[in-house]
Design a protein around this motif. Sequence first.
Motif, PDB file in Angstrom:
ATOM      1  N   ASP A  56       2.474  -5.860  12.573  1.00 62.78           N
ATOM      2  CA  ASP A  56       3.221  -6.429  11.441  1.00 62.78           C
ATOM      3  C   ASP A  56       4.666  -6.723  11.848  1.00 62.78           C
ATOM      4  O   ASP A  56       5.251  -7.729  11.436  1.00 62.78           O
ATOM      5  CB  ASP A  56       3.216  -5.443  10.258  1.00 62.78           C
ATOM      6  CG  ASP A  56       1.805  -5.132   9.793  1.00 62.78           C
ATOM      7  OD1 ASP A  56       0.938  -6.009   9.921  1.00 62.78           O
ATOM      8  OD2 ASP A  56       1.581  -4.002   9.321  1.00 62.78           O
TER       9      ASP A  56
ATOM     10  N   GLY B  25       1.138  -1.249   3.951  1.00 62.00           N
ATOM     11  CA  GLY B  25       0.443  -2.493   3.599  1.00 62.00           C
ATOM     12  C   GLY B  25       0.926  -3.559   4.561  1.00 62.00           C
ATOM     13  O   GLY B  25       2.130  -3.650   4.819  1.00 62.00           O
ATOM     14  N   LYS B  26      -0.020  -4.324   5.081  1.00 58.76           N
ATOM     15  CA  LYS B  26       0.400  -5.331   6.067  1.00 58.76           C
ATOM     16  C   LYS B  26       1.396  -6.311   5.458  1.00 58.76           C
ATOM     17  O   LYS B  26       2.337  -6.749   6.107  1.00 58.76           O
ATOM     18  CB  LYS B  26      -0.822  -6.067   6.618  1.00 58.76           C
ATOM     19  CG  LYS B  26      -1.684  -5.132   7.451  1.00 58.76           C
ATOM     20  CD  LYS B  26      -2.849  -5.809   8.096  1.00 58.76           C
ATOM     21  CE  LYS B  26      -3.870  -4.774   8.544  1.00 58.76           C
ATOM     22  NZ  LYS B  26      -3.325  -3.701   9.372  1.00 58.76           N
TER      23      LYS B  26
ATOM     24  N   ASP C 285       0.761   4.504   1.950  1.00 57.22           N
ATOM     25  CA  ASP C 285       0.141   5.040   3.170  1.00 57.22           C
ATOM     26  C   ASP C 285       0.207   6.567   3.157  1.00 57.22           C
ATOM     27  O   ASP C 285       1.298   7.145   3.039  1.00 57.22           O
ATOM     28  CB  ASP C 285       0.876   4.542   4.426  1.00 57.22           C
ATOM     29  CG  ASP C 285       0.583   3.076   4.745  1.00 57.22           C
ATOM     30  OD1 ASP C 285      -0.229   2.459   4.024  1.00 57.22           O
ATOM     31  OD2 ASP C 285       1.172   2.563   5.717  1.00 57.22           O
TER      32      ASP C 285
ATOM     33  N   GLU D  32      -5.714  -8.796   3.273  1.00 56.31           N
ATOM     34  CA  GLU D  32      -5.808  -7.573   2.458  1.00 56.31           C
ATOM     35  C   GLU D  32      -5.671  -7.846   0.975  1.00 56.31           C
ATOM     36  O   GLU D  32      -5.385  -6.929   0.210  1.00 56.31           O
ATOM     37  CB  GLU D  32      -4.717  -6.560   2.886  1.00 56.31           C
ATOM     38  CG  GLU D  32      -5.028  -5.835   4.169  1.00 56.31           C
ATOM     39  CD  GLU D  32      -4.044  -4.704   4.499  1.00 56.31           C
ATOM     40  OE1 GLU D  32      -2.952  -4.652   3.922  1.00 56.31           O
ATOM     41  OE2 GLU D  32      -4.401  -3.877   5.343  1.00 56.31           O
TER      42      GLU D  32
ATOM     43  N   ASN E  31       0.820  -1.223   0.000  1.00 57.24           N
ATOM     44  CA  ASN E  31       0.000   0.000   0.000  1.00 57.24           C
ATOM     45  C   ASN E  31       0.846   1.262   0.000  1.00 57.24           C
ATOM     46  O   ASN E  31       1.968   1.274   0.531  1.00 57.24           O
ATOM     47  CB  ASN E  31      -0.867   0.074   1.270  1.00 57.24           C
ATOM     48  CG  ASN E  31      -2.012  -0.918   1.252  1.00 57.24           C
ATOM     49  OD1 ASN E  31      -2.415  -1.405   0.206  1.00 57.24           O
ATOM     50  ND2 ASN E  31      -2.528  -1.228   2.425  1.00 57.24           N
TER      51      ASN E  31
END
Length: 288
Positions: free
Chosen positions: A237, A38-39, A12, A137, A10
């Motif tokens: 994470d 993003g995880k 962020d 996700e 992602n």
Amino acid sequence: MQVLNIGSLNIDLVYRVPHIVQPGETLSAFSVSRHAGGKGLNQSVALARAGVKVSHAGVIGQDGIFLKELLEKEDVDCSNITVMQDHPTGCAIIQVADDGENSIILLHGTNYCITPEIIRDALKKIPEKSIVLLQNEISALKECIAIASEMNMRIFFNPSPMDQTITDLPLEAIDTFLVNEYESSMLKKLAGKRIANCNILTTFGADGAEYCGQDGEIIRIPAVKVGNAVDTTGAGDTFTGYFVASLIRGKTIEDALQTAAAAAAIAVTRNGAAEAIPYMNEVKDLLH
Ligand code: RIB
């Protein structure tokens, strides 16, 4: 042993705010900044900084090329990352309040362009019994778990963000769930007996973490305190990546929990998600 992380990437957008905005409220932010997140990406960075070999599978758009470049700099194998021409990369709007708490709005973007073919191709490149790490996700998660299980992989699943959709997944095939307290109670409520033969690792923030093995073994550790939390984004994470990495490095569950707790404790004292994740030497310094 190798780890394949099939996960989200992602962009962020982080807004520093005095408090998390309330319904109907308009709030002025102190600042906004763009970060890698993003995880999936965060967990790959944690695995790499913990010193293990990790391959990341996922999909980004042209606007997310910097995410791939960041992973390459961390020595993560990016040969399973697909770049799409006409789709935007996954994006997260994150508010971080003065007390370090956060709230996140997610736009799936290209994380929902992951197909069973991409998954199968990535899985074919790793030996049987490798660890496959997943979060909630990405698209094709159901197929992903089914294919990885058919191929005899050890599946570690961080079902975050937790929602009802997890009931559609073949949860019986999971080796280990990695969850926070809220996710743990939701998981037990939604999955019931289906997860009776799975290991469950639960983190309790300031109250430490607990590992419940499917054989009934329970190991509990206290939290590690380093300093004041400035940003809790990505702490889970960091914990996940360091825990999995420690197992790969042959550590006991207790050692792995302690190492992961120390890494997460450092991460919350720093801003950002991926960039806040410490390197193994920093974690070792804290533990000794
Ligand atoms: O766990 C933190 C992550 O959740 C952020 O980096 C954001 O992208 C969301 O996926």
